[in-house]
Design a protein around this motif. Structure first.
Motif, PDB file in Angstrom:
ATOM      1  N   MET A  66       0.823  -1.190   0.000  1.00  0.00           N
ATOM      2  CA  MET A  66       0.000   0.000   0.000  1.00  0.00           C
ATOM      3  C   MET A  66       0.863   1.248   0.000  1.00  0.00           C
ATOM      4  SD  MET A  66      -3.159   0.752   0.042  1.00  0.00           S
ATOM      5  CE  MET A  66      -4.290   1.977   0.456  1.00  0.00           C
ATOM      6  N   LYS A  67       1.912   1.231   0.837  1.00  0.00           N
ATOM      7  CA  LYS A  67       2.786   2.384   0.942  1.00  0.00           C
ATOM      8  C   LYS A  67       3.581   2.591  -0.354  1.00  0.00           C
ATOM      9  CE  LYS A  67       5.808   4.500   4.274  1.00  0.00           C
ATOM     10  NZ  LYS A  67       6.466   4.386   5.551  1.00  0.00           N
ATOM     11  N   ARG A  68       3.920   1.491  -1.011  1.00  0.00           N
ATOM     12  CA  ARG A  68       4.683   1.576  -2.256  1.00  0.00           C
ATOM     13  C   ARG A  68       3.836   2.204  -3.369  1.00  0.00           C
ATOM     14  NH1 ARG A  68       9.110  -1.922  -4.677  1.00  0.00           N
ATOM     15  NH2 ARG A  68       8.861  -1.600  -6.907  1.00  0.00           N
ATOM     16  N   LYS A  69       2.563   1.861  -3.457  1.00  0.00           N
ATOM     17  CA  LYS A  69       1.679   2.430  -4.473  1.00  0.00           C
ATOM     18  C   LYS A  69       1.513   3.933  -4.261  1.00  0.00           C
ATOM     19  CE  LYS A  69      -1.122  -1.615  -5.480  1.00  0.00           C
ATOM     20  NZ  LYS A  69      -2.483  -2.159  -5.491  1.00  0.00           N
ATOM     21  N   THR A  70       1.423   4.363  -3.027  1.00  0.00           N
ATOM     22  CA  THR A  70       1.291   5.786  -2.717  1.00  0.00           C
ATOM     23  C   THR A  70       2.560   6.537  -3.120  1.00  0.00           C
ATOM     24  OG1 THR A  70      -0.093   5.195  -0.830  1.00  0.00           O
ATOM     25  CG2 THR A  70       0.769   7.433  -0.885  1.00  0.00           C
ATOM     26  N   LEU A  71       3.715   5.938  -2.870  1.00  0.00           N
ATOM     27  CA  LEU A  71       4.983   6.553  -3.231  1.00  0.00           C
ATOM     28  C   LEU A  71       5.126   6.668  -4.749  1.00  0.00           C
ATOM     29  CD1 LEU A  71       7.699   7.678  -2.272  1.00  0.00           C
ATOM     30  CD2 LEU A  71       8.595   5.344  -2.369  1.00  0.00           C
ATOM     31  N   VAL A  72       4.720   5.664  -5.497  1.00  0.00           N
ATOM     32  CA  VAL A  72       4.783   5.685  -6.959  1.00  0.00           C
ATOM     33  C   VAL A  72       3.853   6.768  -7.505  1.00  0.00           C
ATOM     34  CG1 VAL A  72       4.258   4.369  -9.045  1.00  0.00           C
ATOM     35  CG2 VAL A  72       5.518   3.296  -7.191  1.00  0.00           C
ATOM     36  N   LYS A  73       2.651   6.873  -6.934  1.00  0.00           N
ATOM     37  CA  LYS A  73       1.710   7.903  -7.368  1.00  0.00           C
ATOM     38  C   LYS A  73       2.258   9.300  -7.086  1.00  0.00           C
ATOM     39  CE  LYS A  73      -2.488   5.166  -6.791  1.00  0.00           C
ATOM     40  NZ  LYS A  73      -3.741   5.035  -6.022  1.00  0.00           N
ATOM     41  N   LEU A  74       2.887   9.476  -5.940  1.00  0.00           N
ATOM     42  CA  LEU A  74       3.465  10.770  -5.576  1.00  0.00           C
ATOM     43  C   LEU A  74       4.598  11.153  -6.532  1.00  0.00           C
ATOM     44  CD1 LEU A  74       3.548  13.133  -3.566  1.00  0.00           C
ATOM     45  CD2 LEU A  74       5.159  11.786  -2.214  1.00  0.00           C
ATOM     46  N   ILE A  75       5.458  10.204  -6.854  1.00  0.00           N
ATOM     47  CA  ILE A  75       6.563  10.468  -7.787  1.00  0.00           C
ATOM     48  C   ILE A  75       6.020  10.790  -9.174  1.00  0.00           C
ATOM     49  CG2 ILE A  75       8.514   9.397  -8.975  1.00  0.00           C
ATOM     50  CD1 ILE A  75       9.141   7.929  -6.349  1.00  0.00           C
ATOM     51  N   LEU A  76       5.016  10.072  -9.615  1.00  0.00           N
ATOM     52  CA  LEU A  76       4.411  10.311 -10.920  1.00  0.00           C
ATOM     53  C   LEU A  76       3.755  11.701 -10.977  1.00  0.00           C
ATOM     54  CD1 LEU A  76       3.740   9.146 -13.707  1.00  0.00           C
ATOM     55  CD2 LEU A  76       1.630   8.267 -12.724  1.00  0.00           C
ATOM     56  N   ALA A  77       3.028  12.049  -9.932  1.00  0.00           N
ATOM     57  CA  ALA A  77       2.376  13.360  -9.891  1.00  0.00           C
ATOM     58  C   ALA A  77       3.409  14.482  -9.872  1.00  0.00           C
ATOM     59  CB  ALA A  77       1.466  13.450  -8.669  1.00  0.00           C
ATOM     60  N   THR A  78       4.481  14.314  -9.128  1.00  0.00           N
ATOM     61  CA  THR A  78       5.546  15.321  -9.071  1.00  0.00           C
ATOM     62  C   THR A  78       6.203  15.472 -10.448  1.00  0.00           C
ATOM     63  OG1 THR A  78       5.953  14.724  -6.764  1.00  0.00           O
ATOM     64  CG2 THR A  78       7.664  15.988  -7.885  1.00  0.00           C
ATOM     65  N   GLY A  79       6.444  14.364 -11.117  1.00  0.00           N
ATOM     66  CA  GLY A  79       7.026  14.418 -12.461  1.00  0.00           C
ATOM     67  C   GLY A  79       6.134  15.139 -13.441  1.00  0.00           C
ATOM     68  N   CYS A  80       4.827  14.893 -13.352  1.00  0.00           N
ATOM     69  CA  CYS A  80       3.879  15.579 -14.240  1.00  0.00           C
ATOM     70  C   CYS A  80       3.843  17.077 -13.962  1.00  0.00           C
ATOM     71  CB  CYS A  80       2.487  14.980 -14.082  1.00  0.00           C
ATOM     72  SG  CYS A  80       2.329  13.322 -14.771  1.00  0.00           S
ATOM     73  N   LEU A  81       3.887  17.458 -12.702  1.00  0.00           N
ATOM     74  CA  LEU A  81       3.892  18.884 -12.352  1.00  0.00           C
ATOM     75  C   LEU A  81       5.158  19.580 -12.842  1.00  0.00           C
ATOM     76  CD1 LEU A  81       2.394  18.815  -8.757  1.00  0.00           C
ATOM     77  CD2 LEU A  81       1.342  19.725 -10.821  1.00  0.00           C
ATOM     78  N   ILE A  82       6.287  18.924 -12.701  1.00  0.00           N
ATOM     79  CA  ILE A  82       7.552  19.510 -13.173  1.00  0.00           C
ATOM     80  C   ILE A  82       7.527  19.652 -14.695  1.00  0.00           C
ATOM     81  CG2 ILE A  82      10.029  19.073 -13.421  1.00  0.00           C
ATOM     82  CD1 ILE A  82       9.946  17.860 -10.594  1.00  0.00           C
ATOM     83  N   ALA A  83       7.043  18.642 -15.401  1.00  0.00           N
ATOM     84  CA  ALA A  83       6.959  18.705 -16.864  1.00  0.00           C
ATOM     85  C   ALA A  83       6.025  19.819 -17.319  1.00  0.00           C
ATOM     86  CB  ALA A  83       6.508  17.367 -17.422  1.00  0.00           C
ATOM     87  N   ALA A  84       4.873  19.959 -16.642  1.00  0.00           N
ATOM     88  CA  ALA A  84       3.931  21.018 -16.999  1.00  0.00           C
ATOM     89  C   ALA A  84       4.533  22.394 -16.762  1.00  0.00           C
ATOM     90  CB  ALA A  84       2.635  20.854 -16.199  1.00  0.00           C
ATOM     91  N   TYR A  85       5.276  22.547 -15.688  1.00  0.00           N
ATOM     92  CA  TYR A  85       5.919  23.834 -15.393  1.00  0.00           C
ATOM     93  C   TYR A  85       6.977  24.163 -16.450  1.00  0.00           C
ATOM     94  CZ  TYR A  85       8.704  27.384 -13.079  1.00  0.00           C
ATOM     95  OH  TYR A  85       9.384  28.529 -12.799  1.00  0.00           O
ATOM     96  N   CYS A  86       7.762  23.183 -16.848  1.00  0.00           N
ATOM     97  CA  CYS A  86       8.816  23.421 -17.842  1.00  0.00           C
ATOM     98  C   CYS A  86       8.231  23.803 -19.197  1.00  0.00           C
ATOM     99  CB  CYS A  86       9.689  22.184 -17.981  1.00  0.00           C
ATOM    100  SG  CYS A  86      10.727  21.875 -16.546  1.00  0.00           S
ATOM    101  N   PHE A  87       7.154  23.154 -19.606  1.00  0.00           N
ATOM    102  CA  PHE A  87       6.558  23.452 -20.903  1.00  0.00           C
ATOM    103  C   PHE A  87       5.808  24.782 -20.909  1.00  0.00           C
ATOM    104  CE2 PHE A  87       6.803  18.770 -21.647  1.00  0.00           C
ATOM    105  CZ  PHE A  87       7.719  18.850 -22.678  1.00  0.00           C
TER     106      PHE A  87
END
Length: 76
Positions: free
Chosen positions: A1-22
């Motif tokens: 359960m904790k691993r799925k939450t961590l993967v979702k958090l990393i994915l969301a952070t990556g999407c936010l960084i990509a959106a900011y850069c573009f």
């Protein structure tokens, strides 16, 4: 359960960084303006038919070396 939450958090952070850069990339408009100015300058060519050549020096004007080359003067 904790691993799925961590993967979702990393994915969301990556999407936010990509959106900011573009979204924050404003340099492309300046580059496009410069590129179009260069294309227009190259398209004009090097026609010296209306150039006035004066003196004796190191500037090329209609196959001669001159000191001054004056072109592009018009009252239109």
């Amino acid at each position: 359960m904790k691993r799925k939450t961590l993967v979702k958090l990393i994915l969301a952070t990556g999407c936010l960084i990509a959106a900011y850069c573009f979204s924050g990339n404003g340099e492309t408009t300046d580059l496009n303006k410069l590129a179009f100015q260069n294309i227009e300058a190259l398209a004009q060519g090097e026609n010296d038919a209306d150039a006035n050549c004066f003196g004796c020096g190191s500037v090329d004007c209609r196959g001669y070396k001159v000191e001054y080359k004056i072109s592009g003067l018009s009252l239109e």
